[in-house]
Design an enzyme around this catalytic site. Structure first.
Site, PDB file in Angstrom:
ATOM      1  CG  ASP A   1      -1.846   1.170   1.313  1.00  0.00           C
ATOM      2  OD1 ASP A   1      -2.138   1.756   0.260  1.00  0.00           O
ATOM      3  OD2 ASP A   1      -2.288   1.512   2.422  1.00  0.00           O
TER       4      ASP A   1
ATOM      5  CG  ASP B   1      -8.069   2.706   1.455  1.00  0.00           C
ATOM      6  OD1 ASP B   1      -7.851   1.696   2.140  1.00  0.00           O
ATOM      7  OD2 ASP B   1      -8.794   3.636   1.832  1.00  0.00           O
ATOM      8  CG  HIS B   2      -3.005   4.521  -3.036  1.00  0.00           C
ATOM      9  ND1 HIS B   2      -2.153   5.614  -3.065  1.00  0.00           N
ATOM     10  CD2 HIS B   2      -4.258   5.036  -2.932  1.00  0.00           C
ATOM     11  CE1 HIS B   2      -2.868   6.733  -2.984  1.00  0.00           C
ATOM     12  NE2 HIS B   2      -4.141   6.394  -2.911  1.00  0.00           N
ATOM     13  CG  LEU B   3      -5.162  -2.322  -1.239  1.00  0.00           C
ATOM     14  CD1 LEU B   3      -6.309  -3.277  -0.978  1.00  0.00           C
ATOM     15  CD2 LEU B   3      -4.149  -2.381  -0.123  1.00  0.00           C
TER      16      LEU B   3
END
Length: 235
Positions: A17, A171-173
């Site tokens: 992330d 939340d930048h998976l």
């Protein structure tokens, strides 16, 4: 859950992330954030360079969301009410600066997301077990980012609201079905085609093998469009 395409044992590994931290302060003059797009630009001085031998890349972004609710809650928590509350909401909202910082995360096999062996949801599907740690490479960058925070506040003669948030989720998976050049160490090849199954492609940001500091969505879209082109030629 099915162990499909997992001969490398890399499915669920290398979770990334853009783990980050934040800064909030009041500038000494009205700026009136909240007009235009939510994010209007960034500070990329730490995006690349020799420093990456010592610490991860860093991106600072000035968020441009309307801050009224955050400002109001802080004032109420400090028992400010009545006419003073109205005046302070206007004053503080006009001067509110919110810096959102993200760090380059490296793919580590020990950062994982796996089906739980103990817990299931209402449909009987295993819930997720996540193991995720921030390494020393990123922690070193955290110290650099905090020095930048101090400079931002000084330059704008600011009053600090929060400058020590700890590590934050962004939340930048990325990762978990990582792309590579060998079946032994990755899940998909450069076409996003799984090594184990010629007819299985993975259209997801999960294939991205290195995080950098830029949001992965458009990369995921581009890879998916390329998958579509390959399928159109092969079907």
């Amino acid at each position: 859950m099915s162990d499909v395409a997992n001969s490398s044992d890399q499915v669920g590994r290398n979770l990334m992330d853009h783990t980050g931290m934040g800064l909030q302060f009041l500038a000494d003059e009205p700026l009136w954030p909240g007009r235009g797009q939510v994010q209007q630009g960034g500070i990329f001085n730490w995006r690349d360079g020799e420093f990456r031998r010592e610490h991860s890349a860093i991106k600072h972004a000035l968020t441009n969301m309307v801050p009224n609710s955050k400002v109001t809650q802080r004032l109420l928590d400090n028992l400010i009410v009545g006419p003073e509350l109205d005046a302070r909401i206007r004053h503080d909202s006009a001067r509110f600066v919110d810096v959102s910082t993200v760090f380059e995360m490296l793919p580590h096999a020990h950062n994982t997301v796996r089906p739980s062996r103990k817990h299931k949801d209402a449909l009987g599907i295993p819930t997720l077990t996540v193991d995720y740690t921030v390494d020393d490479y990123v922690k070193a960058a955290g110290h650099v980012a905090k020095q930048d925070f101090a400079n931002f506040v000084r330059i704008m003669n600011g009053t600090v609201i929060e400058d020590d948030t700890g590590w934050q989720n962004r939340d930048h998976l990325m990762g978990t079905v990582i792309m590579g050049d060998a079946a032994e160490s990755s899940v998909v090849n450069g076409e996003c085609r799984t090594w184990d199954h010629d007819n299985l492609f993975l259209a997801t940001t999960g294939v991205i093998p290195a995080s950098g500091v830029i949001n992965p969505t458009l990369t995921g879209v581009a890879l998916s469009i390329r998958i579509a082109d390959i399928l159109a030629k092969e079907i």
